[in-house]
Design a protein around this motif. Structure first.
Motif, PDB file in Angstrom:
ATOM      1  N   LEU A 206     -42.106 -96.179 118.564  1.00 24.12           N
ATOM      2  CA  LEU A 206     -41.789 -95.666 119.897  1.00 24.12           C
ATOM      3  C   LEU A 206     -40.936 -96.644 120.705  1.00 24.12           C
ATOM      4  O   LEU A 206     -40.867 -96.555 121.939  1.00 24.12           O
ATOM      5  CB  LEU A 206     -43.078 -95.343 120.657  1.00 24.12           C
ATOM      6  CG  LEU A 206     -43.977 -94.277 120.026  1.00 24.12           C
ATOM      7  CD1 LEU A 206     -45.228 -94.062 120.878  1.00 24.12           C
ATOM      8  CD2 LEU A 206     -43.222 -92.962 119.844  1.00 24.12           C
ATOM      9  N   ALA A 207     -40.272 -97.578 120.024  1.00 29.52           N
ATOM     10  CA  ALA A 207     -39.439 -98.573 120.711  1.00 29.52           C
ATOM     11  C   ALA A 207     -38.315 -97.905 121.491  1.00 29.52           C
ATOM     12  O   ALA A 207     -37.685 -96.955 121.017  1.00 29.52           O
ATOM     13  CB  ALA A 207     -38.857 -99.546 119.691  1.00 29.52           C
ATOM     14  N   ASP A 208     -38.093 -98.396 122.704  1.00 27.39           N
ATOM     15  CA  ASP A 208     -37.012 -97.887 123.548  1.00 27.39           C
ATOM     16  C   ASP A 208     -36.611 -98.998 124.507  1.00 27.39           C
ATOM     17  O   ASP A 208     -37.382 -99.342 125.420  1.00 27.39           O
ATOM     18  CB  ASP A 208     -37.453 -96.648 124.321  1.00 27.39           C
ATOM     19  CG  ASP A 208     -36.318 -96.025 125.113  1.00 27.39           C
ATOM     20  OD1 ASP A 208     -35.950 -96.594 126.173  1.00 27.39           O
ATOM     21  OD2 ASP A 208     -35.789 -94.995 124.679  1.00 27.39           O
ATOM     22  N   PRO A 209     -35.445 -99.596 124.330  1.00 33.31           N
ATOM     23  CA  PRO A 209     -35.071-100.773 125.137  1.00 33.31           C
ATOM     24  C   PRO A 209     -34.973-100.497 126.633  1.00 33.31           C
ATOM     25  O   PRO A 209     -35.333-101.348 127.447  1.00 33.31           O
ATOM     26  CB  PRO A 209     -33.709-101.175 124.558  1.00 33.31           C
ATOM     27  CG  PRO A 209     -33.203 -99.961 123.843  1.00 33.31           C
ATOM     28  CD  PRO A 209     -34.415 -99.254 123.338  1.00 33.31           C
ATOM     29  N   ILE A 210     -34.498 -99.309 127.022  1.00 34.18           N
ATOM     30  CA  ILE A 210     -34.359 -99.010 128.451  1.00 34.18           C
ATOM     31  C   ILE A 210     -35.731 -98.852 129.106  1.00 34.18           C
ATOM     32  O   ILE A 210     -36.019 -99.437 130.156  1.00 34.18           O
ATOM     33  CB  ILE A 210     -33.510 -97.728 128.643  1.00 34.18           C
ATOM     34  CG1 ILE A 210     -32.089 -97.961 128.120  1.00 34.18           C
ATOM     35  CG2 ILE A 210     -33.496 -97.338 130.123  1.00 34.18           C
ATOM     36  CD1 ILE A 210     -31.199 -96.744 128.203  1.00 34.18           C
TER      37      ILE A 210
END
Length: 330
Positions: A206-210
């Protein structure tokens, strides 16, 4: 030791839910904590760790191994904003290192560390300084919940190489197999579980930089507010502890805090507390300490805590603990 640390109602709510299914009344589990049913309805309410520990003690008195079950129910979603920040991290290592930055948001009573020997990593929980009677419970609750967080972040179980605990092996030690599925040792130097180092570099599904950047910033702000409240509450508790025999009242305490009584009342309300609630909590803690000395008459304990009549102290203690002072001492 009297605590100024704040935490959420997550663990308390879990305890109530578990025992409610068994027909146990919430009032029995909340006895002596100063937490009322109305407090449970506030999503952002904060309580002291001492209040939480009192509920935990009530739970352990009913089921010794309850820490293992509670830990399995503490999913990453229980940690609010911090949970979102962890889930959106790039790797497991990034998530765990972020969690270590905010122990106040985790609500832990341990010092958490990642001990890396190059091949395996021990997720360690040490430096416990709270109630000795609850050390095993807190260690079980802590390690199982940390394992659940790792599993949630990865989207699959994290294989463990071993686990260890500071306390001696309990009679229900067979139940540890379900929680850790690895060799478990006792009477160790700390509480910890180990896994292969390569898992730290595992990308999270579920990685999401924003999202991660936004949630991390909100965690930073929340932590500043949280720790600021803790420092402020710590000062109040320190002042009251020094004056239990002649409590200054809300007005007097406000003068000692260099603020108006209105400001003090507003701050206490923001903490989900009140002057009387804090005073009662401190008196209750001190009363339990003094009652441990069987040579000290109850009337002297009442005087030490600022009660003009022994009967008033008896009634107050009955309200706090559910039993009379003499029964508690016995």
């Amino acid at each position: 030791m009297l605590h100024s640390h704040l935490t959420t109602l997550n663990a308390v709510s879990l305890i109530l839910n578990v025992f409610q299914a068994e027909g146990c009344e919430a009032s029995a589990l909340l006895a002596g904590s100063g937490i009322g049913p109305a407090d449970l309805g506030h999503a952002d309410a904060r309580i002291t760790t001492q209040q939480e520990l009192q509920v935990c003690a009530n739970a352990v008195a009913r089921r010794e191994d309850i820490g293992l079950e509670l830990g399995r129910r503490m999913h990453v979603s229980c940690y609010g904003m911090l949970g979102y920040a962890l889930l959106s991290s790039a790797t497991l290592g990034d998530a765990l290192r972020l969690a270590l930055q905010y122990p106040a948001l985790l609500g832990t009573v341990f010092k958490l560390r990642l001990l890396d020997d190059g091949q395996r990593v021990w997720f360690s929980a040490s430096d416990y300084h709270d109630s000795p009677a609850l050390s095993a419970f807190n260690a079980e609750f802590c390690l199982v919940s940390l394992k659940v967080i790792c599993d949630d972040l990865l989207g699959r179980p994290l294989p463990l190489l071993g686990a260890r605990f500071e306390h001696t092996r309990p009679g229900y030690h067979a139940r540890y197999a379900d929680a850790f599925q690895c060799p478990v040792g006792f009477a160790a130097e700390d509480n910890a579980f180990a896994f292969e180092r390569r898992w730290l570099d595992t990308p999270l599904p579920l990685a999401d930089p924003i999202t991660h950047k936004a949630m991390s910033e909100r965690c930073r702000r929340l932590n500043l507010e949280f720790t600021g409240r803790q420092a402020w509450l710590g000062r109040i508790r320190q002042l009251l502890t020094q004056q239990l025999d002649a409590a200054p009242g809300l007005e007097g305490l406000a003068r000692q805090m260099n603020c108006s009584s209105r400001t003090l009342r507003r701050h206490l309300q923001a903490l989900g507390s009140s002057y009387q609630q804090l005073l009662d909590e401190l008196r209750f803690e001190r009363a339990k300490q003094l009652l441990a000395d069987e040579q000290m008459p109850i009337y002297r304990i009442a005087e030490t805590l600022g009660f003009s009549e022994t009967a008033s102290f008896r009634h107050a203690f009955q309200r706090w603990s559910g039993v009379a002072p003499s029964h508690f001492r016995g």
